[in-house]
Design a protein around this motif. Structure first.
Motif, short mmCIF file in Angstrom:
data_model
loop_
_atom_site.label_atom_id
_atom_site.label_comp_id
_atom_site.label_asym_id
_atom_site.label_seq_id
_atom_site.Cartn_x
_atom_site.Cartn_y
_atom_site.Cartn_z
N PRO A 5 0.94 -1.13 0.05
CA PRO A 5 0.04 0.09 0.05
C PRO A 5 1.08 1.29 -0.18
N GLU A 6 0.39 2.39 -0.50
CA GLU A 6 1.05 3.63 -0.30
C GLU A 6 1.11 4.03 1.34
N VAL A 7 2.28 4.59 1.60
CA VAL A 7 2.39 4.81 2.82
C VAL A 7 3.00 6.46 2.75
N LYS A 8 2.66 7.17 3.69
CA LYS A 8 2.80 8.64 3.79
C LYS A 8 3.37 8.82 5.15
N TRP A 9 4.43 9.70 5.25
CA TRP A 9 5.08 9.91 6.65
C TRP A 9 5.34 11.46 6.87
N ALA A 10 5.63 11.77 8.07
CA ALA A 10 5.88 13.24 8.49
C ALA A 10 6.50 12.91 9.83
N ASP A 14 9.62 14.36 18.51
CA ASP A 14 9.30 13.62 19.37
C ASP A 14 8.54 12.40 18.82
N LYS A 15 7.89 12.58 17.61
CA LYS A 15 6.97 11.41 16.81
C LYS A 15 7.17 11.23 15.41
N VAL A 16 6.83 10.36 14.80
CA VAL A 16 6.63 9.98 13.40
C VAL A 16 5.26 9.61 13.20
N PHE A 17 4.69 10.15 12.20
CA PHE A 17 3.32 10.07 11.57
C PHE A 17 3.43 8.98 10.44
N ILE A 18 2.70 8.06 10.54
CA ILE A 18 2.73 7.09 9.46
C ILE A 18 1.35 6.88 9.02
N THR A 19 0.76 7.28 7.79
CA THR A 19 -0.36 6.83 7.19
C THR A 19 -0.33 5.87 6.17
N GLU A 65 3.70 3.84 24.00
CA GLU A 65 3.17 5.24 23.72
C GLU A 65 2.88 5.59 22.55
N SER A 66 2.86 4.82 21.62
CA SER A 66 2.54 4.82 20.19
C SER A 66 0.90 4.63 20.14
N LYS A 67 0.40 5.34 19.03
CA LYS A 67 -0.95 5.23 19.19
C LYS A 67 -1.49 4.83 17.48
N ILE A 68 -2.63 4.17 17.13
CA ILE A 68 -3.16 3.79 15.79
C ILE A 68 -4.57 4.17 15.70
N ASN A 69 -4.97 4.52 14.71
CA ASN A 69 -6.53 4.58 14.40
C ASN A 69 -6.58 4.08 13.07
N VAL A 103 6.56 11.40 1.38
CA VAL A 103 6.50 12.28 2.54
C VAL A 103 5.01 13.03 2.43
N ASP A 104 4.69 13.08 3.73
CA ASP A 104 2.92 13.78 3.73
C ASP A 104 3.01 15.07 4.14
#
Length: 192
Positions: A5-10, A14-19, A65-69, A103-104
């Motif tokens: 799947p396509e993955v976007k990140w930013a 303190d955090k990494v966002f992965i979609t 401490e990581s989260k998911i939706n 990149v997101d």
């Protein structure tokens, strides 16, 4: 045969966002390891096409401490970095990132502008913790979708010009007890 799947990140310090961009995913399974290994598998589409990926992240993360939706159109993850430093890139190694990792730009903030995740609008997403789950397979079933989309509806104010009392004649700049000038009241009455 599985697909990626396509993955976007930013990121923030303190955090990494992965979609993971995968509409109507079924049987979504996300796993995060403290050494920085992020893996995903699931099916989507009318043919129940199998998707999977494994990302060796640049550095370690804090699983608890990581989260998911899991939403209707994507799986959004906030990974807590073990060290609060900016990563040079998302993935370990010297090679170029795979073509499906992008990149997101909607979430990206430059290092010198970083104020933490507090400036990111998460739109009322329902997050659950990675921690204590021993992988994400068990918790994928009852996840809620993305909420908070009301803020994207069209505004009723489109096309109206804002005026300043200073731009008007002196007599028109007087404000009534509600703070509206006489000319603003006339314009408002005329538009209703």
């Amino acid at each position: 045969m599985s697909r990626h799947p396509e993955v976007k990140w930013a990121q923030r310090a303190d955090k990494v966002f992965i979609t993971v961009q995968l509409s109507d995913s079924k049987d979504a399974n996300v796993n995060l390891e403290p050494e920085g290994v992020f893996s995903f598998s699931g099916t989507a589409g009318t043919g129940n096409t199998h998707y999977e990926l494994k990302l060796n992240l640049y550095d370690k993360v804090i699983v608890e401490e990581s989260k998911i939706n899991v939403g209707v159109r994507s799986i959004f993850c906030i990974l807590e970095k073990a060290e609060k430093v900016w990563w040079k890139k998302l993935l370990r190694g010297d090679g170029k990132a795979p073509h499906y990792v992008k990149v997101d730009w909607d979430k990206w903030v430059d290092e010198d502008e970083d104020k933490g995740a507090g400036d990111l609008d998460l739109g009322g997403m329902d997050f659950s913790n990675f921690g204590g789950m021993g992988g994400m397979g068990d918790m994928m079933g009852g996840m809620g979708g993305m909420g908070g989309m009301d803020e994207f509806e069209d505004s009723d104010d489109e096309g109206q010009e804002a005026t300043k009392p200073a731009d008007k004649a002196e007599g028109d700049a007087k404000l009534d007890e509600h703070g509206a000038g006489t000319s603003e009241k006339k314009e408002a009455e005329a538009s209703t």
